[in-house]
Write a protein that holds these residues in place. Structure first.
Motif, PDB file in Angstrom:
ATOM      1  N   VAL A  63       0.860  -1.176   0.000  1.00  0.00           N
ATOM      2  CA  VAL A  63       0.000   0.000   0.000  1.00  0.00           C
ATOM      3  C   VAL A  63       0.901   1.233   0.000  1.00  0.00           C
ATOM      4  N   ASP A  64       0.871   1.967  -1.099  1.00  0.00           N
ATOM      5  CA  ASP A  64       1.659   3.186  -1.247  1.00  0.00           C
ATOM      6  C   ASP A  64       0.719   4.365  -1.071  1.00  0.00           C
ATOM      7  N   LEU A  65       0.930   5.147  -0.028  1.00  0.00           N
ATOM      8  CA  LEU A  65       0.056   6.270   0.284  1.00  0.00           C
ATOM      9  C   LEU A  65       0.448   7.553  -0.434  1.00  0.00           C
ATOM     10  N   GLY A  66       1.532   7.508  -1.189  1.00  0.00           N
ATOM     11  CA  GLY A  66       2.005   8.711  -1.851  1.00  0.00           C
ATOM     12  C   GLY A  66       2.765   9.634  -0.916  1.00  0.00           C
ATOM     13  N   THR A  67       3.083   9.154   0.274  1.00  0.00           N
ATOM     14  CA  THR A  67       3.811   9.956   1.268  1.00  0.00           C
ATOM     15  C   THR A  67       5.274   9.547   1.350  1.00  0.00           C
ATOM     16  N   GLY A  68       5.674   8.619   0.494  1.00  0.00           N
ATOM     17  CA  GLY A  68       7.032   8.098   0.551  1.00  0.00           C
ATOM     18  C   GLY A  68       7.160   6.883   1.453  1.00  0.00           C
ATOM     19  N   LYS A  69       6.057   6.478   2.070  1.00  0.00           N
ATOM     20  CA  LYS A  69       6.065   5.302   2.936  1.00  0.00           C
ATOM     21  C   LYS A  69       5.157   4.238   2.324  1.00  0.00           C
ATOM     22  N   PRO A  81     -19.354  -4.347  14.444  1.00  0.00           N
ATOM     23  CA  PRO A  81     -19.151  -3.289  13.456  1.00  0.00           C
ATOM     24  C   PRO A  81     -17.760  -2.660  13.484  1.00  0.00           C
ATOM     25  N   THR A  82     -16.797  -3.283  14.190  1.00  0.00           N
ATOM     26  CA  THR A  82     -15.409  -2.815  14.183  1.00  0.00           C
ATOM     27  C   THR A  82     -14.593  -3.712  13.273  1.00  0.00           C
ATOM     28  N   TYR A  83     -13.749  -3.086  12.450  1.00  0.00           N
ATOM     29  CA  TYR A  83     -12.884  -3.829  11.531  1.00  0.00           C
ATOM     30  C   TYR A  83     -11.451  -3.372  11.758  1.00  0.00           C
ATOM     31  N   ARG A  84     -10.564  -4.341  11.948  1.00  0.00           N
ATOM     32  CA  ARG A  84      -9.158  -4.059  12.216  1.00  0.00           C
ATOM     33  C   ARG A  84      -8.339  -4.399  10.973  1.00  0.00           C
ATOM     34  N   PHE A  85      -7.550  -3.445  10.524  1.00  0.00           N
ATOM     35  CA  PHE A  85      -6.664  -3.654   9.386  1.00  0.00           C
ATOM     36  C   PHE A  85      -5.242  -3.587   9.906  1.00  0.00           C
ATOM     37  N   ARG A  86      -4.474  -4.661   9.628  1.00  0.00           N
ATOM     38  CA  ARG A  86      -3.103  -4.748  10.134  1.00  0.00           C
ATOM     39  C   ARG A  86      -2.126  -4.668   8.959  1.00  0.00           C
ATOM     40  N   PHE A  87      -1.080  -3.859   9.148  1.00  0.00           N
ATOM     41  CA  PHE A  87      -0.083  -3.613   8.119  1.00  0.00           C
ATOM     42  C   PHE A  87       1.306  -3.852   8.686  1.00  0.00           C
ATOM     43  N   VAL A  88       2.235  -4.247   7.803  1.00  0.00           N
ATOM     44  CA  VAL A  88       3.631  -4.476   8.196  1.00  0.00           C
ATOM     45  C   VAL A  88       4.504  -3.405   7.558  1.00  0.00           C
ATOM     46  N   GLN A  89       5.404  -2.850   8.363  1.00  0.00           N
ATOM     47  CA  GLN A  89       6.420  -1.906   7.902  1.00  0.00           C
ATOM     48  C   GLN A  89       7.664  -2.218   8.743  1.00  0.00           C
TER      49      GLN A  89
END
Length: 165
Positions: A63-69, A81-89
């Motif tokens: 996932v490229d946010l256009g912020t350089g990260k 009704p809660t959804y958790r999205f987990r990302f690795v960096q």
């Protein structure tokens, strides 16, 4: 509701409520006003989890946010009704990748990634929790070797509104 974890393996994981009333005990140090605390996520027992089929979201999707990260999408946990999205960096916690450096990126991940994915799936979230981790780890398993940041957002009018824990 019961949490379900969606990964590239097209699986969901569910855990029952702690007891018939759904009441959870307060954590050491006091209870929070709303939502889950990081400690509650870390201490969630995985022993009661069971797999069921559900919609898939591709894990390790960059996932490229256009912020350089760039962040790698790891999984989504459905606790409607809660959804958790987990990302690795992998550089998480290092210079330029501290919580202060990433606060805006957490909001962008909610608005630019999580909400569109939920909309595509026909899901109506009330809250989205964005989690960043320096390496993949099992949900709810404490691992002091891995840096993790969490942020919670209320969803109103298709907008992510930061929610202080």
């Amino acid at each position: 509701m019961s949490p379900r974890i969606s990964t590239a393996a097209v699986s969901r994981t569910e855990t029952p409520a702690p007891d018939a009333s759904g009441v959870r005990a307060a954590l050491a140090g006091g209870a929070r006003k709303r939502g889950w605390s990081c400690a509650a996520l870390i201490t969630l027992s995985l022993s009661a989890l069971s797999l069921t089929c559900g919609p898939s979201l591709a894990a390790e999707e960059p996932v490229d946010l256009g912020t350089g990260k760039v962040f790698d999408f790891h999984d989504m946990i459905d606790e409607a009704p809660t959804y958790r999205f987990r990302f690795v960096q992998p550089a998480l916690g290092q210079e330029g990748m501290t919580y202060v450096d990433l606060a805006d990126d957490l909001a962008l991940l909610c608005a630019g990634f999580a909400l569109p994915k939920l909309s595509e799936s026909g899901l109506a979230p009330e809250r989205v929790v964005i989690s960043l981790m320096s390496a993949p780890t099992e949900f709810g398993v404490r691992n002091p070797e891995i840096t993790q940041f969490f942020e919670s957002f209320l969803v109103e009018n298709d907008l992510c509104i930061w929610e202080a824990f």
